[in-house]
Design a protein around this motif. Structure first.
Motif, mmCIF file in Angstrom:
data_model
loop_
_atom_site.group_PDB
_atom_site.id
_atom_site.type_symbol
_atom_site.label_atom_id
_atom_site.label_comp_id
_atom_site.label_asym_id
_atom_site.label_seq_id
_atom_site.Cartn_x
_atom_site.Cartn_y
_atom_site.Cartn_z
ATOM 1 N N ARG A 115 0.818 -1.204 0.000
ATOM 2 C CA ARG A 115 0.000 0.000 0.000
ATOM 3 C C ARG A 115 0.857 1.260 0.000
ATOM 4 O O ARG A 115 0.643 2.166 -0.779
ATOM 5 N N SER A 116 1.819 1.320 0.932
ATOM 6 C CA SER A 116 2.646 2.523 1.022
ATOM 7 C C SER A 116 3.916 2.234 1.801
ATOM 8 O O SER A 116 3.994 1.259 2.564
ATOM 9 N N THR A 117 4.905 3.085 1.588
ATOM 10 C CA THR A 117 6.136 3.088 2.380
ATOM 11 C C THR A 117 6.077 4.318 3.267
ATOM 12 O O THR A 117 6.161 5.449 2.777
ATOM 13 N N VAL A 118 5.918 4.129 4.558
ATOM 14 C CA VAL A 118 5.640 5.259 5.452
ATOM 15 C C VAL A 118 6.894 5.829 6.097
ATOM 16 O O VAL A 118 6.913 6.987 6.499
ATOM 17 N N VAL A 119 7.946 5.022 6.213
ATOM 18 C CA VAL A 119 9.197 5.499 6.826
ATOM 19 C C VAL A 119 10.364 5.016 5.970
ATOM 20 O O VAL A 119 10.431 3.834 5.608
ATOM 21 N N GLN A 120 11.278 5.939 5.659
ATOM 22 C CA GLN A 120 12.511 5.608 4.960
ATOM 23 C C GLN A 120 13.658 6.326 5.650
ATOM 24 O O GLN A 120 13.653 7.561 5.728
ATOM 25 N N SER A 121 14.611 5.578 6.171
ATOM 26 C CA SER A 121 15.753 6.165 6.862
ATOM 27 C C SER A 121 16.964 5.270 6.665
ATOM 28 O O SER A 121 16.867 4.161 6.139
ATOM 29 N N ASP A 122 18.114 5.773 7.111
ATOM 30 C CA ASP A 122 19.362 5.012 6.973
ATOM 31 C C ASP A 122 19.677 4.183 8.208
ATOM 32 O O ASP A 122 20.624 3.393 8.196
ATOM 33 N N GLU A 123 18.906 4.362 9.265
ATOM 34 C CA GLU A 123 19.179 3.674 10.526
ATOM 35 C C GLU A 123 18.239 2.490 10.691
ATOM 36 O O GLU A 123 17.050 2.565 10.370
ATOM 37 N N ALA A 124 18.779 1.384 11.180
ATOM 38 C CA ALA A 124 17.983 0.167 11.336
ATOM 39 C C ALA A 124 16.838 0.390 12.317
ATOM 40 O O ALA A 124 16.977 1.103 13.316
ATOM 41 N N ILE A 125 15.697 -0.228 12.017
ATOM 42 C CA ILE A 125 14.521 -0.162 12.891
ATOM 43 C C ILE A 125 14.446 -1.459 13.678
ATOM 44 O O ILE A 125 14.366 -2.544 13.107
ATOM 45 N N ARG A 126 14.485 -1.332 14.990
ATOM 46 C CA ARG A 126 14.524 -2.499 15.859
ATOM 47 C C ARG A 126 13.136 -3.069 16.132
ATOM 48 O O ARG A 126 12.948 -4.282 16.190
ATOM 49 N N SER A 146 10.057 6.929 17.870
ATOM 50 C CA SER A 146 9.373 7.828 16.949
ATOM 51 C C SER A 146 7.940 7.363 16.749
ATOM 52 O O SER A 146 7.648 6.166 16.791
ATOM 53 N N ILE A 147 7.060 8.332 16.527
ATOM 54 C CA ILE A 147 5.658 8.042 16.188
ATOM 55 C C ILE A 147 5.376 8.676 14.839
ATOM 56 O O ILE A 147 5.555 9.881 14.647
ATOM 57 N N LYS A 148 4.933 7.853 13.914
ATOM 58 C CA LYS A 148 4.601 8.333 12.576
ATOM 59 C C LYS A 148 3.098 8.213 12.357
ATOM 60 O O LYS A 148 2.562 7.113 12.160
ATOM 61 N N PRO A 149 2.347 9.347 12.363
ATOM 62 C CA PRO A 149 0.923 9.289 12.003
ATOM 63 C C PRO A 149 0.784 8.956 10.523
ATOM 64 O O PRO A 149 1.620 9.341 9.700
ATOM 65 N N LEU A 150 -0.279 8.255 10.178
ATOM 66 C CA LEU A 150 -0.480 7.845 8.796
ATOM 67 C C LEU A 150 -1.262 8.865 7.986
ATOM 68 O O LEU A 150 -1.445 8.671 6.782
#
Length: 732
Positions: A115-126, A146-150
């Protein structure tokens, strides 16, 4: 309060494992999540469906698979370039998320379509988890959360949470709080804005797992060789250690859907299954304690007797109050009367109960698909339905629904500013056609009063800004009267037998002795509300119960009791029985401003003008005494007198409704003109074909005094119509 203990059953020789699916040899699982009994309903909601049990498994090579209940692989999708650290179904079952060490979070449909890519970063997500309403995602990177609203164009909220890596996260569906654990040997609790609510003391080892209970106010914390059960406020109920044999660090923990059992996996491959015991409830002379999975100890403190109640099935939930113990097992509901403990009333067929609440006349049962209101004889009184309820009931929490004396209040999930109220009085039309209350902002928590007469019951609710509002549960008009009576309130509770309210703030608590009748008058609210510093009670206190004149707070597992004004408790009970002279005697004896103001507000609403005059005089409310003299000169019990009475209490809508229902249209129009409610005055005049010219003339004089031309489109239209009629008459 709860005293929870978790039992280790991982090494029982009688337990067997059964292979249900064979995955490829190169598939190394990193996370799994089982979606139980939820299917996608209309409008994006969810409905109960036994055929929709689905398992999501993510792997170290960036793939995830979806297995159906028959263990057949429905989807095998390559989603990320590196290992997937978290794969989770959304709470509404409509989709899933995957978070990876490549720093990307993706959202997929239920069938596995991106559906979508909501977060893109260079740091690993645990770690990553959904918000309870599926509108945001919380995730951790390094020592940050971090909190990412959609929602479109929304910004990420990010804060430093731990000194080391954040190793685990959980977002509570009951309280909307976020719990985290890290390498710094601490677990912490945050609100959805990133403010720290609680920080634990140093543990012996890093916190490797944490998980909120889906149905109860507890969460579990896993570490090396230890498992701890904690209250939602952070303090510990109890802990279990596994030193012999050693099981290593607990990396995963998951509660059963009913919130009574938990399964944990450790670094040594051990599986730990536990359940909550020693949960205690108190009500007056009764105390109930779960002693095991299938037994409850009921004690009567007044006569020093006790009974151990054994059940054939596992106890899922229980409630105590008003002389009754309600016990829910996996197949039954059993109702015990304190006088007849050996002969319970049994209701068959309730096997998925999520919440239970008792009141004076009825008790409420909430399961995954319906709401049931029973009386204490076991007879079904009501199973309410409202628009969209089939999709919304599975998402209800205990803060979204409240049972009162004669009313059931339910907050809408699709529109959180709407509250539906069902009338529980037999034969009432609103049993099946609820009244709708619309607040100005989102409602976070609701509570209906447990006492009062038919027309003296109220509902309070907290909004997202922690402001406290109150409204009558019954309104004479369609428009609800909502009044703000408090700010920065974290939780509230009504007294069990009177309309007295207690609420917690950050560092104090308040007691509203007359929150209902005095809500419309800020002066009365100020006179009948006291605020007490709670620093000596400790931090993160919660309201355990409010029975009779005693408030029980819980702080770090300790019960602390505070007495309210006993005279005010007696006064409320006296006035509910209509004993006005007795109420006067109580106030004269106590000589308290709180009591006089309470008596004045209630007497004014009940049109007891002589009593309210004395009460206002004793409370030094000179302006109200003067106004009462004017009201007493009006015809007794007339619509005008009752309307002026309501007007003195600040209930403008109620006053207007009384006059309109009494067909006193002229007086209703004059009332609206006094309040400068021009549009309403014109509406009443046109609808009943009376005094239209008076309204227009008063409007003209008002604008002339202000030196302004007419700007209201409704009055401009009336003026043009009047001018055209005049021109027509001249022509004729």
């Amino acid at each position: 309060m709860l005293l929870g203990v978790l039992h280790n059953t991982s090494h029982s020789v009688n337990r067997e494992s059964v292979e249900v699916a064979k995955l490829p040899d190169d598939f190394i699982p990193t996370d799994m999540h089982w979606l139980l009994g939820r299917g996608t309903g209309s409008g994006g909601g969810s409905t109960k469906s036994s055929s929709s049990d689905t398992l999501l498994i993510s792997s170290s090579d960036g793939r995830f698979v979806i297995l159906n209940k028959s263990a057949r692989v429905e989807r095998n999708i390559s989603a990320h370039s590196l290992a997937i650290s978290s794969g989770r179904w959304s709470p509404d079952g409509a989709g899933l998320l995957t978070a990876s060490e490549d720093g990307i979070i993706k959202i997929w449909s239920r069938s596995g379509m991106l559906r979508s890519t909501v977060v893109q970063s260079d740091e690993a997500i645990r770690y990553a988890r959904w918000s309870p309403n599926s509108t945001a995602i919380v995730f951790c990177q390094g020592g940050f959360i971090s909190i990412k609203p959609l929602a479109a164009n929304s910004k990420i909220t990010r804060w430093r949470a731990h000194d080391g890596l954040v190793l685990c996260l959980s977002w509570s569906s009951q309280t909307d709080l976020i719990a985290s654990g890290g390498e710094d040997f601490r677990y912490k609790i945050w609100d959805s804005q990133g403010a720290n609510i609680f920080t634990s003391s140093l543990e012996e080892y890093a916190i490797t797992s944490i998980d909120y209970n889906p149905e109860k106010d507890v969460f579990v914390v896993g570490s090396f060789n230890s498992l701890k059960l904690c209250n939602e406020s952070g303090w510990s109920h109890g802990s279990t250690r596994f030193n012999s044999p050693s099981i290593g660090s607990i990396y995963g923990a998951s509660w059963s859907p009913d919130g009574t059992q938990i399964a944990c996996g450790s670094s040594t491959g051990s599986l730990i299954v536990g359940h909550i015991v020693e949960k205690q409830l108190r009500s007056r002379n009764l105390k109930a304690t779960t002693k095991g999975r299938k037994s409850v100890l009921l004690q009567d403190i007044s006569n020093s007797t006790s009974d151990v109640l054994e059940f054939p099935d596992r106890v899922i939930n229980f409630a105590l109050g008003y002389g009754h113990l309600i016990v829910v097992t996996s197949n039954q509901i059993q109702i015990f009367n304190e006088k007849y403990v050996n002969t319970p009333t049994i209701i068959e067929g309730r096997n998925d109960v999520r919440a239970l609440e008792v009141c004076k006349k009825y008790f409420m049962v909430l399961d995954s698909s319906s709401i049931w209101i029973y009386n204490y004889t076991g007879r079904l009184h009501l199973s309410p339905r409202y628009q969209g309820s089939q999709a919304q009931i599975p998402l209800l929490t205990t803060k979204c629904i409240s049972l009162g004396l004669d009313v059931l209040a339910i907050r809408e999930n699709a529109d959180t500013a709407v509250v539906h109220t069902f009338d529980l009085i037999p034969g009432a039309s609103r049993q099946y056609e609820p009244h709708t209350i619309r607040a100005k902002t989102q409602v976070a928590e609701i509570s209906a009063c447990k006492a009062g007469n038919t027309d003296d019951q109220f509902i309070v609710f907290l909004d997202g800004n922690r402001e406290l509002y109150i409204t009558p549960s019954r309104n004479l008009s369609q428009k609800s009267e909502i009044y703000k009576i408090g700010t920065q309130v974290t939780s509230v509770k009504w007294a069990s037998e009177t309309n007295i309210l207690v609420g917690l703030h950050d560092t104090c608590f308040s007691i509203w002795y007359c929150p209902g009748e005095g809500a419309s008058d800020p002066t009365i609210i100020a006179l009948t509300t006291i605020t007490i510093d709670s620093a000596e009670l400790g931090k993160n206190i919660t309201i355990e119960s409010f029975e009779d004149a005693i408030i029980s707070f819980c702080s770090s597992g300790a019960l602390l009791s505070i007495n309210v004004n006993i005279y005010c408790e007696i006064l409320h009970r006296t006035l509910m029985d209509g004993q006005w002279q007795q109420g006067l005697k109580i106030c004269r004896l106590a000589q308290s401003t709180i009591l006089w103001a309470t008596l004045a507000a209630i007497a004014t609403k009940k049109n007891q003008l002589s009593i309210s005059e004395e009460a206002y005089s004793a409370a030094l409310q000179v302006d109200k005494v003067s106004y009462l003299h004017y009201i007493k000169d009006l015809p007794p019990s007339s619509a005008e007198q009752m309307a002026e009475n309501s007007l003195m209490l600040g209930r403008l809508i109620e006053a207007e409704t009384i006059l309109v229902h009494g067909k006193r249209f002229h007086e209703a129009i004059l009332l609206c003109l006094r309040m400068h409610n021009w549009r309403r005055a014109l509406e009443i005049a046109e609808k009943n074909a009376v005094d239209v010219d008076i309204v227009i003339e008063q409007r003209r004089k008002y604008l002339e005094a202000l030196g302004k031309p007419e700007f209201d489109e409704l009055f401009l239209k009336i003026s043009k119509k009047t001018e055209s009629e005049i021109d027509k008459n001249i022509y004729v």
